[in-house]
Design an enzyme around this catalytic site. Structure first.
Site, PDB file in Angstrom:
ATOM      1  N   PHE A  73     -15.179   4.112   7.375  1.00 40.81           N
ATOM      2  CA  PHE A  73     -13.812   4.461   6.955  1.00 40.81           C
ATOM      3  C   PHE A  73     -13.620   4.447   5.442  1.00 40.81           C
ATOM      4  O   PHE A  73     -12.503   4.607   4.959  1.00 40.81           O
ATOM      5  CB  PHE A  73     -12.800   3.521   7.627  1.00 40.81           C
ATOM      6  CG  PHE A  73     -13.043   2.048   7.368  1.00 40.81           C
ATOM      7  CD1 PHE A  73     -12.644   1.450   6.191  1.00 40.81           C
ATOM      8  CD2 PHE A  73     -13.683   1.267   8.322  1.00 40.81           C
ATOM      9  CE1 PHE A  73     -12.867   0.098   5.952  1.00 40.81           C
ATOM     10  CE2 PHE A  73     -13.913  -0.093   8.098  1.00 40.81           C
ATOM     11  CZ  PHE A  73     -13.502  -0.664   6.904  1.00 40.81           C
ATOM     12  N   LYS A  76       0.816  -1.215   0.000  1.00 39.82           N
ATOM     13  CA  LYS A  76       0.000   0.000   0.000  1.00 39.82           C
ATOM     14  C   LYS A  76       0.860   1.281   0.000  1.00 39.82           C
ATOM     15  O   LYS A  76       2.061   1.224   0.289  1.00 39.82           O
ATOM     16  CB  LYS A  76      -0.936  -0.028   1.216  1.00 39.82           C
ATOM     17  CG  LYS A  76      -1.914  -1.215   1.188  1.00 39.82           C
ATOM     18  CD  LYS A  76      -2.913  -1.117   2.327  1.00 39.82           C
ATOM     19  CE  LYS A  76      -3.869  -2.287   2.311  1.00 39.82           C
ATOM     20  NZ  LYS A  76      -4.930  -2.171   3.349  1.00 39.82           N
ATOM     21  N   ARG A 108       2.817  -6.479   8.951  1.00 41.29           N
ATOM     22  CA  ARG A 108       2.158  -5.292   9.535  1.00 41.29           C
ATOM     23  C   ARG A 108       2.802  -4.884  10.856  1.00 41.29           C
ATOM     24  O   ARG A 108       2.890  -3.698  11.172  1.00 41.29           O
ATOM     25  CB  ARG A 108       0.657  -5.548   9.691  1.00 41.29           C
ATOM     26  CG  ARG A 108      -0.060  -5.461   8.341  1.00 41.29           C
ATOM     27  CD  ARG A 108      -1.487  -5.851   8.458  1.00 41.29           C
ATOM     28  NE  ARG A 108      -2.249  -5.600   7.235  1.00 41.29           N
ATOM     29  CZ  ARG A 108      -3.362  -6.255   6.921  1.00 41.29           C
ATOM     30  NH1 ARG A 108      -3.835  -7.188   7.712  1.00 41.29           N
ATOM     31  NH2 ARG A 108      -4.003  -5.967   5.800  1.00 41.29           N
ATOM     32  N   THR A 131      -5.208  -6.892  10.866  1.00 41.33           N
ATOM     33  CA  THR A 131      -5.481  -5.606  10.203  1.00 41.33           C
ATOM     34  C   THR A 131      -4.953  -4.444  11.035  1.00 41.33           C
ATOM     35  O   THR A 131      -4.358  -3.499  10.511  1.00 41.33           O
ATOM     36  CB  THR A 131      -7.011  -5.430  10.008  1.00 41.33           C
ATOM     37  OG1 THR A 131      -7.496  -6.571   9.301  1.00 41.33           O
ATOM     38  CG2 THR A 131      -7.334  -4.176   9.232  1.00 41.33           C
ATOM     39  N   HIS A 150      -2.088  -5.502   1.723  1.00 41.52           N
ATOM     40  CA  HIS A 150      -3.396  -6.142   1.627  1.00 41.52           C
ATOM     41  C   HIS A 150      -3.181  -7.616   1.328  1.00 41.52           C
ATOM     42  O   HIS A 150      -2.260  -7.971   0.601  1.00 41.52           O
ATOM     43  CB  HIS A 150      -4.195  -5.503   0.479  1.00 41.52           C
ATOM     44  CG  HIS A 150      -5.440  -6.261   0.131  1.00 41.52           C
ATOM     45  ND1 HIS A 150      -6.598  -6.139   0.858  1.00 41.52           N
ATOM     46  CD2 HIS A 150      -5.696  -7.179  -0.842  1.00 41.52           C
ATOM     47  CE1 HIS A 150      -7.526  -6.932   0.327  1.00 41.52           C
ATOM     48  NE2 HIS A 150      -7.000  -7.572  -0.697  1.00 41.52           N
ATOM     49  N   ARG A 199      -2.177 -14.451   5.033  1.00 42.32           N
ATOM     50  CA  ARG A 199      -2.766 -13.650   6.113  1.00 42.32           C
ATOM     51  C   ARG A 199      -1.994 -13.836   7.422  1.00 42.32           C
ATOM     52  O   ARG A 199      -1.861 -12.907   8.212  1.00 42.32           O
ATOM     53  CB  ARG A 199      -4.256 -13.965   6.261  1.00 42.32           C
ATOM     54  CG  ARG A 199      -5.030 -13.334   5.104  1.00 42.32           C
ATOM     55  CD  ARG A 199      -6.489 -13.644   5.121  1.00 42.32           C
ATOM     56  NE  ARG A 199      -7.238 -12.865   6.092  1.00 42.32           N
ATOM     57  CZ  ARG A 199      -7.664 -11.620   5.929  1.00 42.32           C
ATOM     58  NH1 ARG A 199      -7.362 -10.967   4.823  1.00 42.32           N
ATOM     59  NH2 ARG A 199      -8.384 -11.015   6.844  1.00 42.32           N
TER      60      ARG A 199
HETATM   61  P1  CMP Z   1      -7.510  -4.507   4.150  1.00 43.68           P
HETATM   62  O1  CMP Z   1      -7.958  -5.602   5.052  1.00 43.68           O
HETATM   63  O2  CMP Z   1      -6.382  -4.731   3.248  1.00 43.68           O
HETATM   64  O3  CMP Z   1      -8.773  -4.009   3.300  1.00 43.68           O
HETATM   65  C1  CMP Z   1      -9.752  -3.198   3.923  1.00 43.68           C
HETATM   66  C2  CMP Z   1      -9.046  -2.014   4.517  1.00 43.68           C
HETATM   67  O4  CMP Z   1      -9.835  -1.071   5.171  1.00 43.68           O
HETATM   68  C3  CMP Z   1      -8.094  -2.501   5.608  1.00 43.68           C
HETATM   69  O5  CMP Z   1      -7.076  -3.260   5.045  1.00 43.68           O
HETATM   70  C4  CMP Z   1      -7.680  -1.174   6.203  1.00 43.68           C
HETATM   71  O6  CMP Z   1      -6.714  -0.515   5.383  1.00 43.68           O
HETATM   72  C5  CMP Z   1      -8.989  -0.402   6.113  1.00 43.68           C
HETATM   73  N1  CMP Z   1      -9.656  -0.404   7.411  1.00 43.68           N
HETATM   74  C6  CMP Z   1     -10.222  -1.445   8.042  1.00 43.68           C
HETATM   75  N2  CMP Z   1     -10.742  -1.064   9.217  1.00 43.68           N
HETATM   76  C7  CMP Z   1     -10.485   0.266   9.333  1.00 43.68           C
HETATM   77  C8  CMP Z   1     -10.772   1.247  10.313  1.00 43.68           C
HETATM   78  N3  CMP Z   1     -11.444   0.936  11.421  1.00 43.68           N
HETATM   79  N4  CMP Z   1     -10.366   2.505  10.081  1.00 43.68           N
HETATM   80  C9  CMP Z   1      -9.716   2.837   8.949  1.00 43.68           C
HETATM   81  N5  CMP Z   1      -9.413   1.931   7.965  1.00 43.68           N
HETATM   82  C10 CMP Z   1      -9.801   0.676   8.169  1.00 43.68           C
END
Ligand code: CMP
Length: 139
Positions: free
Chosen positions: A58, A10, A103, A92, A116, A86
């Site tokens: 978001f 990203k 991460r 996340t 991602h 994953r």
């Molecule tokens: P990813 O799982 O790659 O794809 C969905 C994305 O949404 C996740 O990564 C984050 O970058 C974003 N995301 C998920 N939850 C939140 C949150 N609570 N606030 C901001 N961004 C979010």
């Protein structure tokens, strides 16, 4: 058991100079890169890619972030690819990501979380096809 997943490095990780380190971790974990591009999403393309999240609070922040600067997109191959990838990237929320995961090492926040990884075999195919023509994928 799937053998392919889709990933994006990203904008935050690209801006912070982590492309090389992340690709090294991906290769060291046994994934084979069968398609890869350095590219940039338009706002419209980011909105389309993340359509599934359009009702989330978001969403606007997410699509602005993902279209802010270049990304790397790739299709990866390995036995049990979706699940193993994953595991390699971690939760996340980087504050909850296990030590040594991508991460944990390179993400800055829940939104700007470096990489991602597809969450299912079905989405791996959909997301890979979004970025690559069949002729761009090695067999
Ligand atoms: P990813 O799982 O790659 O794809 C969905 C994305 O949404 C996740 O990564 C984050 O970058 C974003 N995301 C998920 N939850 C939140 C949150 N609570 N606030 C901001 N961004 C979010």
């Amino acid at each position: 058991m799937s053998n392919r997943t889709f990933t994006m490095i990203k904008p935050d990780a690209v801006e912070n100079g982590h492309i090389g380190a992340i690709l090294k971790k991906i290769n060291s974990a046994g994934f084979r890169i069968i398609a890869m591009k350095y590219t940039k999403l338009s706002l419209e393309k980011a909105q389309k890619f993340y359509e599934i999240h359009k009702e989330k609070p978001f969403f606007d922040e997410l699509v602005r972030f993902m279209s802010r600067s270049p990304i790397v997109v790739a299709i990866l191959e390995k036995d049990n690819a979706v699940e193993d990838f994953r595991e390699l990237i971690g939760s996340t929320n980087p504050a909850e990501a296990k030590k040594g995961t991508i991460r944990n090492l390179y993400a800055t926040s829940m939104g700007e979380n470096a990489v991602h990884g597809s969450d299912s075999d079905k989405n791996a195919v959909i997301e890979g096809s979004f970025h690559f023509d069949p002729s761009e994928i090695l067999s």
